[in-house]
Design a protein around this motif. Structure first.
Motif, PDB file in Angstrom:
ATOM      1  N   ALA A   1      29.719  44.486  33.770  1.00  0.00           N
ATOM      2  CA  ALA A   1      30.579  43.760  34.767  1.00  0.00           C
ATOM      3  C   ALA A   1      30.431  42.620  35.077  1.00  0.00           C
ATOM      4  CB  ALA A   1      30.712  44.834  36.200  1.00  0.00           C
ATOM      5  N   ALA A   2      28.931  42.263  35.170  1.00  0.00           N
ATOM      6  CA  ALA A   2      28.556  40.704  35.514  1.00  0.00           C
ATOM      7  C   ALA A   2      28.753  39.888  34.520  1.00  0.00           C
ATOM      8  CB  ALA A   2      27.021  40.773  35.745  1.00  0.00           C
TER       9      ALA A   2
ATOM     10  N   ILE B   1      44.801  33.941  30.632  1.00  0.00           N
ATOM     11  CA  ILE B   1      44.955  35.362  30.396  1.00  0.00           C
ATOM     12  C   ILE B   1      43.815  36.169  30.180  1.00  0.00           C
ATOM     13  CG2 ILE B   1      46.363  36.821  29.187  1.00  0.00           C
ATOM     14  CD1 ILE B   1      48.572  34.692  28.808  1.00  0.00           C
ATOM     15  N   ALA B   2      43.096  35.819  29.139  1.00  0.00           N
ATOM     16  CA  ALA B   2      41.871  36.381  28.830  1.00  0.00           C
ATOM     17  C   ALA B   2      40.844  36.500  30.030  1.00  0.00           C
ATOM     18  CB  ALA B   2      41.233  35.880  27.583  1.00  0.00           C
ATOM     19  N   GLY B   3      40.983  35.298  30.578  1.00  0.00           N
ATOM     20  CA  GLY B   3      40.185  35.322  31.727  1.00  0.00           C
ATOM     21  C   GLY B   3      40.418  36.439  33.062  1.00  0.00           C
ATOM     22  N   VAL B   4      41.721  36.282  33.170  1.00  0.00           N
ATOM     23  CA  VAL B   4      42.368  37.351  34.211  1.00  0.00           C
ATOM     24  C   VAL B   4      41.954  38.780  33.748  1.00  0.00           C
ATOM     25  CG1 VAL B   4      44.447  38.258  35.385  1.00  0.00           C
ATOM     26  CG2 VAL B   4      44.100  35.794  34.932  1.00  0.00           C
ATOM     27  N   ILE B   5      42.061  39.046  32.404  1.00  0.00           N
ATOM     28  CA  ILE B   5      41.724  40.269  31.865  1.00  0.00           C
ATOM     29  C   ILE B   5      40.423  40.614  32.086  1.00  0.00           C
ATOM     30  CG2 ILE B   5      41.816  41.737  29.842  1.00  0.00           C
ATOM     31  CD1 ILE B   5      44.366  40.586  28.865  1.00  0.00           C
ATOM     32  N   LEU B   6      39.506  39.757  31.923  1.00  0.00           N
ATOM     33  CA  LEU B   6      38.045  39.938  32.019  1.00  0.00           C
ATOM     34  C   LEU B   6      37.703  40.242  33.383  1.00  0.00           C
ATOM     35  CD1 LEU B   6      36.405  37.853  29.416  1.00  0.00           C
ATOM     36  CD2 LEU B   6      35.970  40.145  29.701  1.00  0.00           C
ATOM     37  N   VAL B   7      38.232  39.413  34.200  1.00  0.00           N
ATOM     38  CA  VAL B   7      37.990  39.783  35.784  1.00  0.00           C
ATOM     39  C   VAL B   7      38.479  40.988  36.153  1.00  0.00           C
ATOM     40  CG1 VAL B   7      38.480  38.832  38.146  1.00  0.00           C
ATOM     41  CG2 VAL B   7      37.993  37.215  36.395  1.00  0.00           C
ATOM     42  N   VAL B   8      39.436  41.372  35.723  1.00  0.00           N
ATOM     43  CA  VAL B   8      40.084  42.614  36.170  1.00  0.00           C
ATOM     44  C   VAL B   8      39.332  43.738  35.669  1.00  0.00           C
ATOM     45  CG1 VAL B   8      41.982  44.443  36.197  1.00  0.00           C
ATOM     46  CG2 VAL B   8      42.486  41.901  36.675  1.00  0.00           C
ATOM     47  N   ALA B   9      38.842  43.514  34.491  1.00  0.00           N
ATOM     48  CA  ALA B   9      38.123  44.717  33.694  1.00  0.00           C
ATOM     49  C   ALA B   9      36.842  44.911  34.633  1.00  0.00           C
ATOM     50  CB  ALA B   9      37.936  44.267  32.328  1.00  0.00           C
ATOM     51  N   ALA B  10      36.306  43.732  34.724  1.00  0.00           N
ATOM     52  CA  ALA B  10      35.100  43.881  35.403  1.00  0.00           C
ATOM     53  C   ALA B  10      34.998  44.479  36.695  1.00  0.00           C
ATOM     54  CB  ALA B  10      34.462  42.187  35.632  1.00  0.00           C
ATOM     55  N   ILE B  11      36.009  43.968  37.686  1.00  0.00           N
ATOM     56  CA  ILE B  11      36.335  44.655  38.918  1.00  0.00           C
ATOM     57  C   ILE B  11      36.318  46.293  38.847  1.00  0.00           C
ATOM     58  CG2 ILE B  11      37.619  44.995  40.739  1.00  0.00           C
ATOM     59  CD1 ILE B  11      38.492  42.019  40.706  1.00  0.00           C
ATOM     60  N   ALA B  12      37.275  46.594  37.689  1.00  0.00           N
ATOM     61  CA  ALA B  12      37.356  48.062  37.447  1.00  0.00           C
ATOM     62  C   ALA B  12      36.164  48.750  37.263  1.00  0.00           C
ATOM     63  CB  ALA B  12      38.525  48.282  36.247  1.00  0.00           C
ATOM     64  N   ILE B  13      35.435  48.039  36.241  1.00  0.00           N
ATOM     65  CA  ILE B  13      34.066  48.826  35.745  1.00  0.00           C
ATOM     66  C   ILE B  13      33.099  48.967  37.130  1.00  0.00           C
ATOM     67  CG2 ILE B  13      31.783  48.362  34.677  1.00  0.00           C
ATOM     68  CD1 ILE B  13      33.596  46.935  32.607  1.00  0.00           C
TER      69      ILE B  13
END
Lengths: 457, 237
Positions: free
Chosen positions: A204-205, A228-240
């Motif tokens: 996540a970090a 867009i890739a950044g948004v996806i990564l941030v969302v994924a991190a928060i989800a994890i």
């Protein structure tokens, strides 16, 4: 982020007591979402009176439910608004926390902020925390990340506000906070194996750092793609990071809701058994010297019980498909006159289709009428019902002997459970006006949902 | 139109018997002989029943001949309904007062008789003493609203604003109930007596009576034909 997110995930005060007082509170409606209708975002007409945080429908501080009740919007809509505003620079979170501090809870006169003012240690703690946070943010923005600046104030306000709330909220609100924080802390303590947790935090970090970096420095070559890739990564991190926590809160909520539904069903069943079986048994005792009548009563009751148990048709519940309120009242009049041989005068003004709320109103009215006929000794009973756009008012009046409400034993179920609680479960109210020798008047009011009006052709 | 408000009709039947010099003279119009004799025996000595009729024509002849104080009038009569009797007699005999007495639940019948000029409406389930009281009140120029009539009137006036906006109200004063009048009607509909209403609203019984008279006046004089149309539409709804 966490503080406002919590606003969308929980309902009702916690507590192991599913049959407890929360069931009997008139303001509570056990639904998350508005009824399906032409305007699903509107739940009911705007309320009046001061703005208060809801105690009954709260997920976190009850701010959204309070606003919803005041404006007539569906709470889900208000909550979504807060979450969306949180995604944009944490503003929603800050506003939510401020509202939590400044708006008094339902039934309270003072807000948490007033109490927090006397909490010196709390203020010192908050000042320390806030200054520490400001220092961190200043350093961060000095290093490179200019985006930190836009997050700074909402973040400081949220953290400071939550700290004050944590220290100064009444016990029930502290319990809510505790319950929200528990699974989050649990991630560190018992959430599966330590190695898995470390791996999750690490992934996540990395994702969070990379994503934020791409997001805020993205105005270069393939700018849009990187964002867009950044948004996806941030969302994924928060989800994890927070995913397990959300899942757990959602599961808790579902369990709690199921327990509450079961409890309501049990209360409904008890009320119905009381209305039909116990009332009939009482009648049979009073008419013991008329065997023919006793047989008739027993037969009728048997029929009703069979219909209930085997055909799912609740006794006296007016299940007719296109029944209106006036027709329901006429039915009560007929039944009571036939069973008890006391004339019932029924007057209705306006009319409307029945829904579950109004069926509950009719069931309470039936109970009140039967009570009046049985106990008042009055030669006649009057029912008056008026349908207005905002709600239905119903009065059951007799000129009988009346009673002293204070002298009724607590275990007598009729008035307490069948009338008061039945109305309260549906958001209505019941009041009894009586005194020995003065007769009795039971007044029932049930608000109507916005989308069902007008009831007039 | 509203009658002599100060005619000194007390609110209790017992007191009235002593206070009034003469028993009210009553004609009973109903097509059921059994019901007529039932009413006659219930009224007993408190009033003087001077005649009975079973249809519109005999009723008109009888009332013109013996000029009673009060005509107890069934809403449903074979030869044209109670309102035909009221309409035929009102102009020529304004001193004769009509009290509608019916088992009918149909609001259009009740409103029609009231609009024709009856001074009250009670249901046939009314008790003997209450009926005597109602007769006395009507004889004294007051109006008598049963809970059911109060409900009908509330309904009728509530329906008005929703109806055809194309017809402008000629006299808004007549086409609407005042909040106080509505309050009084609601209490009547809830089964309160005038005396109880007076206590509830902190006004005198006389004031309650004048509110009710004023409602009756509005009901009779309002030119909005929606009022009559309401009654017929309500049944279809």
């Amino acid at each position: 982020m966490g503080s406002a997110r919590t606003g969308s995930s929980r309902t009702g005060p916690p507590g192991p007591d599913p049959l407890g007082t929360e069931l009997l509170d008139p303001g509570r409606r056990g639904r998350w979402f508005g009824r399906p209708g032409s305007r699903p975002w509107m739940r009911r007409p705007p309320g009046s009176g001061p703005l208060r945080r809801s105690r009954e429908d709260r997920l976190a501080g009850g701010v959204a439910a309070g606003l919803a009740a005041r404006t007539g919007l569906d709470p889900t809509v208000v909550r979504t608004g807060f979450v969306v505003a949180t995604v944009f620079g944490l503003i929603g979170a800050a506003l939510y926390v401020l509202a939590w501090l400044l708006i008094p809870a339902e039934g309270a006169d003072t807000n948490i902020a007033a109490r927090a003012l006397t909490d010196r240690r709390g203020i010192a703690l908050v000042a320390g925390l806030a200054s520490l946070l400001v220092v961190v943010l200043v350093i961060a923005s000095a290093l490179r990340a200019s985006w930190v600046g836009s997050l700074a104030w909402p973040l400081v306000i949220s953290v400071a506000g939550l700290t004050l709330i944590w220290r100064n909220a009444p016990p029930d609100e502290q319990a809510v906070l505790q319950r929200l924080a528990d699974p989050l802390l649990g991630l560190a303590h018992r959430g599966g194996s330590r190695r898995r947790l470390v791996a999750r935090v690490a992934i996540a970090a990395v994702a969070l750092t990379l994503g934020l970096d791409w997001l805020v420095t993205g105005h270069q070559v393939a700018g849009a793609l990187r964002e867009i890739a950044g948004v996806i990564l941030v969302v994924a991190a928060i989800a994890i990071l927070l995913g397990p926590w959300w899942v757990r809160i959602a599961r808790d909520l579902m369990i709690e809701r199921q327990a509450r539904i079961r409890a309501e069903e049990r209360a409904d069943m008890a009320a119905r058994v009381h209305d039909s079986v116990l009332q009939t048994l009482a009648l049979i005792q009073r008419r013991a010297e008329h065997p023919q009548q006793v047989i008739q009563l027993a037969r009728a009751q048997e029929r009703e019980l069979r219909a209930w148990l085997f055909d799912g048709q609740a006794p006296g519940s007016l299940d007719g498909q296109d029944m209106t309120l006036a027709a329901g009242i006429r039915l009560i009049q007929q039944d009571v006159e036939a069973q008890h041989e006391v004339p019932v005068e029924a007057v209705t003004v306006g009319d409307c289709e029945l829904d579950d709320d109004l069926r509950a109103l009719l069931a309470a009215a039936r109970e009140a009428t039967v009570n009046a006929v049985k106990w008042s000794g009055a030669p006649a009973v009057s029912i008056f019902a008026e349908v207005e756009p905002a709600g239905v008012t119903l009065f059951v009046r007799d000129r009988g002997r009346g009673f002293d409400p204070a002298a009724v034993p607590a275990d007598r179920k009729g008035l307490a459970e069948s009338i008061h609680a039945r109305m309260a479960r549906r958001g209505g109210t019941a009041a009894v006006r009586t005194a020995p020798g003065e007769g009795t008047e039971v007044s029932l009011t049930m608000p109507r949902a916005a989308e069902r009006q007008p009831g007039r052709p | 139109m509203t009658g002599p408000a100060g005619s000194g009709v007390p609110s209790r039947p017992g007191q009235a018997a002593r206070g009034q010099a003469r028993r009210p003279r009553v004609v009973i119009v109903d097509d059921h002989g059994l019901f007529r004799s039932g009413v006659r025996s219930e009224l007993g000595d408190e009033v003087e029943v001077v005649g009975e009729a079973d249809d519109v024509e005999p009723a008109i002849a009888l009332v013109s001949a013996c000029l009673p104080d009060v005509v107890l009038l069934d809403v449903h009569l074979p030869g044209g309904g109670g309102q035909a009797v009221v309409t035929a007699l009102r102009a020529s005999h304004p001193q004769v007062r009509f009290l509608a007495l019916s088992a009918s639940d149909a609001p259009e019948d009740v409103i029609a008789v009231i609009r024709a000029g009856a001074r009250g409406y009670v249901t046939k389930t009314i008790s003997g003493p209450d009926l005597v009281d109602a007769v006395r009140r009507v004889a004294g120029g007051d109006t008598v609203f049963s809970p059911r009539l109060a409900g009908f009137v509330l309904d009728a006036f509530a329906a008005l604003p929703a109806d055809g906006p194309g017809v402008p109200s000629l006299d808004p004063e007549l086409d609407q109930l005042s909040p106080r009048e509505r309050e009084v009607l609601r209490l009547i509909a809830r089964g309160y007596t005038y005396k109880e209403i007076a206590r509830e609203l902190f006004i005198s019984v006389k004031t309650v009576e004048s509110h009710v008279s004023s409602v009756l006046r509005k009901l009779q004089l309002s030119t909005r034909h929606q009022l009559t149309r309401w009654a017929t539409e309500r049944r279809l709804a």
